[in-house]
Scaffold this active site. Structure first.
Site, PDB file in Angstrom:
ATOM      1  N   HIS A 161      12.908  78.250 -81.354  1.00 56.16           N
ATOM      2  CA  HIS A 161      11.900  77.195 -81.385  1.00 56.16           C
ATOM      3  C   HIS A 161      12.540  75.824 -81.145  1.00 56.16           C
ATOM      4  O   HIS A 161      11.976  74.975 -80.455  1.00 56.16           O
ATOM      5  CB  HIS A 161      11.176  77.196 -82.741  1.00 56.16           C
ATOM      6  CG  HIS A 161      10.248  78.349 -82.914  1.00 56.16           C
ATOM      7  ND1 HIS A 161       8.890  78.190 -83.102  1.00 56.16           N
ATOM      8  CD2 HIS A 161      10.462  79.689 -82.928  1.00 56.16           C
ATOM      9  CE1 HIS A 161       8.322  79.386 -83.233  1.00 56.16           C
ATOM     10  NE2 HIS A 161       9.255  80.297 -83.135  1.00 56.16           N
ATOM     11  N   ASP A 179       5.360  71.992 -83.617  1.00 53.95           N
ATOM     12  CA  ASP A 179       5.492  73.414 -83.334  1.00 53.95           C
ATOM     13  C   ASP A 179       4.225  74.145 -83.780  1.00 53.95           C
ATOM     14  O   ASP A 179       3.493  73.682 -84.660  1.00 53.95           O
ATOM     15  CB  ASP A 179       6.703  73.960 -84.098  1.00 53.95           C
ATOM     16  CG  ASP A 179       7.015  75.407 -83.795  1.00 53.95           C
ATOM     17  OD1 ASP A 179       7.898  75.655 -82.975  1.00 53.95           O
ATOM     18  OD2 ASP A 179       6.369  76.296 -84.397  1.00 53.95           O
TER      19      ASP A 179
END
Length: 478
Positions: free
Chosen positions: A19, A122
């Site tokens: 990520h 995110d």
């Protein structure tokens, strides 16, 4: 350029290496496109294996360019206290990070005397929308998967809430972002799991806040997911979507041992004929139990095809964690397998996936269908045999096999923690199909491969969407 012309974007990626790297790739795109933008990436500290922590620490030491920097958040003592609710630990962790994030960003902006253009969150960091609101900044969701997956999850969340949580009788459902009805067995979480709807998982709570954002940034491109992107864009109830990919993760700095392994792997591939090798690799968290390893071994041996197999050791207690490396592959493979296949195959541990897929000797890819792996296979023009394991990978496999008809299925609804064993014959047939030079999927992959580059250059679809995103950001912050 004066300081007043600068605009800061703050990124809040979930603290997993994959990520974090995705967030950096987006930051690099944005700062390369507009010199007014400065990006600060928040680095949160979530307890995880020392190896993963070391990778993140090493990766964040050297920012990729002067207008991207990393801001490490102080650990919040409340993050380590025992849970007091049934909410998922990830959700609790993100809630605990709101205070440190708010204070760190506010202090940074005061020090810089600049303007905060927005906070890019995110997909698992939506509690941080509260931080954006407190700082009077727009929030954008960075969804590092595809647009079809985004549409599927949003639709299932709404359907779940409208049905009062009763999803048991839904065997398949029509989704605006998909051409065909999507069977329940490939929904995120998998058949019999329904993890997406588990109250303890917290996924629905993340999704419910998506619509509060100013827009979705997805790692895909219009030519690949035109139906899904157009569907999302036409929905007036949703924020705009900005497909700006494909963002391919670079190799980054390698440890000496990884560099040695990569050189050894590439040297072996250099000796193989063009498009002759099938590559088996199952992502950061992919692994198989002993009985399944025997079936894979049998399939490879009986096929007679050249292969490169990234074989990883299950994490402790066979949980969904980070696999390790075997000291000796002979301990888990059938007796004599390595000796019998030494002329045609190579079994390895960690694999430099992008370097392997871009090698001319590789002609097929047995993949877990993680989104980054899908984009890399398309970028390199290598057709896929789909074997998903967890998360949204089953729906990704459905997309490739049924919607786009550009991949071969091994088992579309496979789950990493199930007791299902995929037989050798099924694996062998799929490998033979994906390696067949006359297979109908190969021209489709080649056509899409050619379009990956044009999407990113000036005038391309992703180039234009990136420009729209920057206009949105700068208009809000001016």
């Amino acid at each position: 350029m004066s300081a007043d012309d600068k605009a800061t974007l703050v990124f809040a990626p979930f603290p997993f290496m994959s990520h974090l790297v995705s967030a950096v790739e987006l930051a690099k795109l944005l700062t390369a496109r507009d010199e007014r933008l400065v990006v600060t990436i928040l680095v949160m500290k979530l307890g995880m294996p020392a190896v993963e922590m070391a990778k993140i620490s090493s990766y964040t030491k050297n920012p990729p360019n002067p207008r991207i920097n990393f801001l490490h958040l102080q650990e919040n003592e409340s993050a380590s206290t025992p849970p007091t609710t049934s909410k998922n630990q990830i959700l609790q962790f993100m809630e605990s990070q709101k205070g440190p994030a708010r204070d760190a960003v506010a202090e940074m902006m005061k020090r810089q005397n600049g303007r905060l253009a927005g906070i890019v969150l995110d997909m698992f960091c939506t509690p941080m929308i509260d931080v954006a609101n407190e700082l009077s900044a727009p929030a954008f969701i960075f969804f590092p998967c595809g647009s079809a997956s985004l549409g599927l999850m949003l639709h299932l969340q709404i359907l779940h809430d409208n049905r009062g949580g009763d999803m048991e009788e839904c065997e398949e459902v029509s989704i605006p972002t998909h051409v065909h009805p999507v069977p329940a067995k490939v929904w995120p979480g998998g058949h019999g799991q329904r993890d997406m709807f588990d109250k303890d998982a917290g996924i629905l709570e993340f999704l419910r806040r998506y619509k509060e954002s100013r827009g979705f940034v997805t790692n895909t491109f219009l030519e690949f997911e035109s139906h899904a992107i157009n569907s999302l864009s036409a929905d007036e109830k949703l924020p705009p979507v900005y497909p700006v990919g494909p963002m391919i993760q670079g190799g980054g700095e390698e440890a000496d041992e990884d560099k040695r392994k990569r050189e050894e792997i590439i040297a072996w591939l250099d000796e193989q004929p063009h498009s002759s090798v099938v590559f088996l690799c199952f992502g950061t968290c992919g692994w198989f139990k002993g009985d399944q390893l025997k079936e894979i071994s049998t399939a490879l041996e009986q096929s007679g095809l050249r292969f490169l197999w990234s074989l990883r050791k299950p994490p402790p207690n066979e949980t969904l964690g980070f696999p390790g490396e075997y000291e000796n592959h002979e301990q888990v493979l059938p007796a004599g397998f390595l000796q019998r296949t030494m002329e045609t195959g190579k079994v390895i541990g960690w694999a430099p996936q992008m370097a392997v897929l871009s090698h001319p000797a590789v002609g097929g890819f047995v993949s877990h269908c993680g989104w980054n792996s899908i984009l890399e296979s398309v970028w390199c023009g290598v057709p896929v045999a789909a074997w998903p394991l967890y998360a949204e990978q089953q729906s990704n496999a459905f997309l490739l096999v049924k919607e786009f008809e550009m991949a071969v299925e091994i088992k579309m609804d496979y789950m990493i923690n199930s007791d299902v064993i995929v037989p050798a014959r099924t694996i062998e047939n799929a490998i033979r199909q994906v390696m067949d030079p006359e297979n109908k999927i190969r021209p489709k992959v080649k056509e899409l491969h050619d379009k990956t580059r044009t999407a990113l250059v000036e005038g391309g679809s992703s180039y234009n969407f990136l420009g729209r995103l920057i206009e949105n950001v700068m208009d809000d912050s001016s």
